[in-house]
Write a protein that holds these residues in place. Structure first.
Motif, PDB file in Angstrom:
ATOM      1  N   GLU A  30      -8.964  12.910  -0.854  1.00 33.65           N
ATOM      2  CA  GLU A  30      -7.909  12.710  -1.834  1.00 33.65           C
ATOM      3  C   GLU A  30      -8.459  12.362  -3.212  1.00 33.65           C
ATOM      4  N   ASN A 251      -5.900   4.380   3.697  1.00 32.09           N
ATOM      5  CA  ASN A 251      -6.473   4.971   2.500  1.00 32.09           C
ATOM      6  C   ASN A 251      -5.626   4.635   1.270  1.00 32.09           C
ATOM      7  N   VAL A 252      -4.312   4.767   1.402  1.00 35.96           N
ATOM      8  CA  VAL A 252      -3.424   4.450   0.276  1.00 35.96           C
ATOM      9  C   VAL A 252      -3.448   2.950  -0.010  1.00 35.96           C
ATOM     10  N   LYS A 255      -6.262   1.832  -2.007  1.00 33.25           N
ATOM     11  CA  LYS A 255      -6.337   2.411  -3.362  1.00 33.25           C
ATOM     12  C   LYS A 255      -7.363   3.543  -3.456  1.00 33.25           C
ATOM     13  N   TRP A 256      -7.463   4.358  -2.436  1.00 39.12           N
ATOM     14  CA  TRP A 256      -8.342   5.527  -2.460  1.00 39.12           C
ATOM     15  C   TRP A 256      -9.786   5.120  -2.751  1.00 39.12           C
ATOM     16  N   ILE A 304       2.822  -0.249   3.192  1.00 40.52           N
ATOM     17  CA  ILE A 304       2.935   0.860   2.246  1.00 40.52           C
ATOM     18  C   ILE A 304       4.170   0.697   1.372  1.00 40.52           C
ATOM     19  N   ILE A 308       2.722   0.708  -2.236  1.00 40.31           N
ATOM     20  CA  ILE A 308       2.453   2.044  -2.768  1.00 40.31           C
ATOM     21  C   ILE A 308       2.907   2.175  -4.214  1.00 40.31           C
ATOM     22  N   ALA A 313      -2.515   6.808  -7.609  1.00 41.93           N
ATOM     23  CA  ALA A 313      -3.247   7.883  -6.948  1.00 41.93           C
ATOM     24  C   ALA A 313      -4.048   8.685  -7.965  1.00 41.93           C
TER      25      ALA A 313
END
Length: 326
Positions: A30, A251-252, A255-256, A304, A308, A313
């Motif tokens: 990502e 992963n989200v 924060k990647w 999330i 989120i 992203a």
């Protein structure tokens, strides 16, 4: 306190390790601009290949190297095979979403269904049933020499552990270093943030994205096989049941970032372990088991939903790259 920690930490780490591999793979994909909804399918394929390789090739490896060394070598070769097939399988996602510019989310969902269908079909063809036999050569717990003798920390982290747990940590740290400390990592992040700017600098955007998705497939396949060879020890349609989506959430939540993904995976690993460790925790032993079994998924949604909106992203995520356009 020591007894409590020696019960909770190894079990949580045990469940977290497959999530760490897969979540780090998702972060790499990502960061390049490709959403990998197919992490569940990659874990399914990895679990399938790891178990089948172990069952079919285990006797051959034992005959070649002896029962001692061959038995220890078999699960490691199994996860290598799973990683290779996972990487190849991920290229289907790359082909659809990068070359043919199909919707990345839809392509990932298709990968999930395809992996499960392939696994079930071949299991029925090879084993004549809906699940495989249990493997004779899974990963076993061990005490890491010298480190297990460290006062207080040794019994918590380095006794009754799996080498794959610490391999997952090493992979996360290595991914962080490559992503943020090397020219390759800079190019990887640039194609996920500003692909057209990266293209003007001579970076092959699509090739970088193919590489990132391929690495994600390798790590997802390893994650699935580690889960199968430590937790399940066989393969069926329910062996991987949401772990890939939890890794995607990690992963989200992270924060990647590889280290953030690892921390989130450990958090979700604790949630997954609650139903196992509840009998040793006074506050949890009276909670109905069904609540503890659904806890990982509920905590995933809550984490999330609450986080989120604050997670930024990569700017080019889910945006196909078309050379010469803006």
């Amino acid at each position: 306190m020591l007894g409590f920690l020696t019960t909770v930490v190894p079990t949580a780490f045990f469940y977290a390790a497959p999530l760490i591999f897969t979540a780090v793979g998702g972060a790499i994909s990502e960061r390049s601009g490709v959403i990998n909804i197919g992490l569940e399918g990659l874990m399914i394929m990895g679990a399938f290949v790891g178990i089948v390789f172990n069952l079919l090739m285990g006797p051959v490896i034992i005959n070649a190297f002896g029962s001692g060394f061959g038995g220890d070598l078999t699960p490691w070769l199994s996860i290598i095979a799973a990683g290779i097939i996972g990487g190849i399988f991920a290229l289907l996602l790359a082909l659809a979403s990068i070359t043919f510019r199909a919707d990345q989310v839809v392509s990932g969902v298709a990968i999930n269904f395809l992996a499960l269908g392939i696994g079930i079909f071949f299991i029925k063809e090879v084993f004549g049933a809906g699940q495989t036999d249990f493997v004779d050569h899974p990963f076993n717990t061990t005490s890491i020499p010298l480190l297990s003798e460290i006062p207080f920390l040794g019994p918590i982290f380095f006794e009754r552990t799996f080498y794959t747990n610490w391999l997952a940590v090493i992979v996360a740290v290595l991914a962080w270093y490559v992503m943020f400390k090397t020219p390759f990592g800079l190019r990887l992040r640039s194609v996920g943030e500003h692909p057209h700017a990266a293209d003007t600098m001579g970076i092959n955007v699509n090739r970088m994205r193919y590489i990132a998705v391929g690495i994600s497939g390798v790590l997802g396949g390893i994650g699935g096989s580690v889960f199968a060879l430590t937790v399940a020890q066989n393969f069926s349609a329910s062996t991987i049941s949401g772990q890939g989506f939890i890794a995607l959430a990690a992963n989200v939540f992270g924060k990647w970032h590889p280290l953030g993904a690892m921390g989130a995976a450990i958090f979700f690993g604790v949630a997954q372990s609650l139903s196992v460790i509840s009998q040793g925790i006074p506050l949890l032993d009276a909670v109905p088991g069904i609540y503890l079994q659904i806890a990982p998924y509920v905590l995933t949604i809550l984490a999330i939903a609450g986080f989120i909106g604050r997670a930024e992203a990569p700017k080019a995520l889910n945006q196909p790259f078309i050379k010469g356009t803006r």
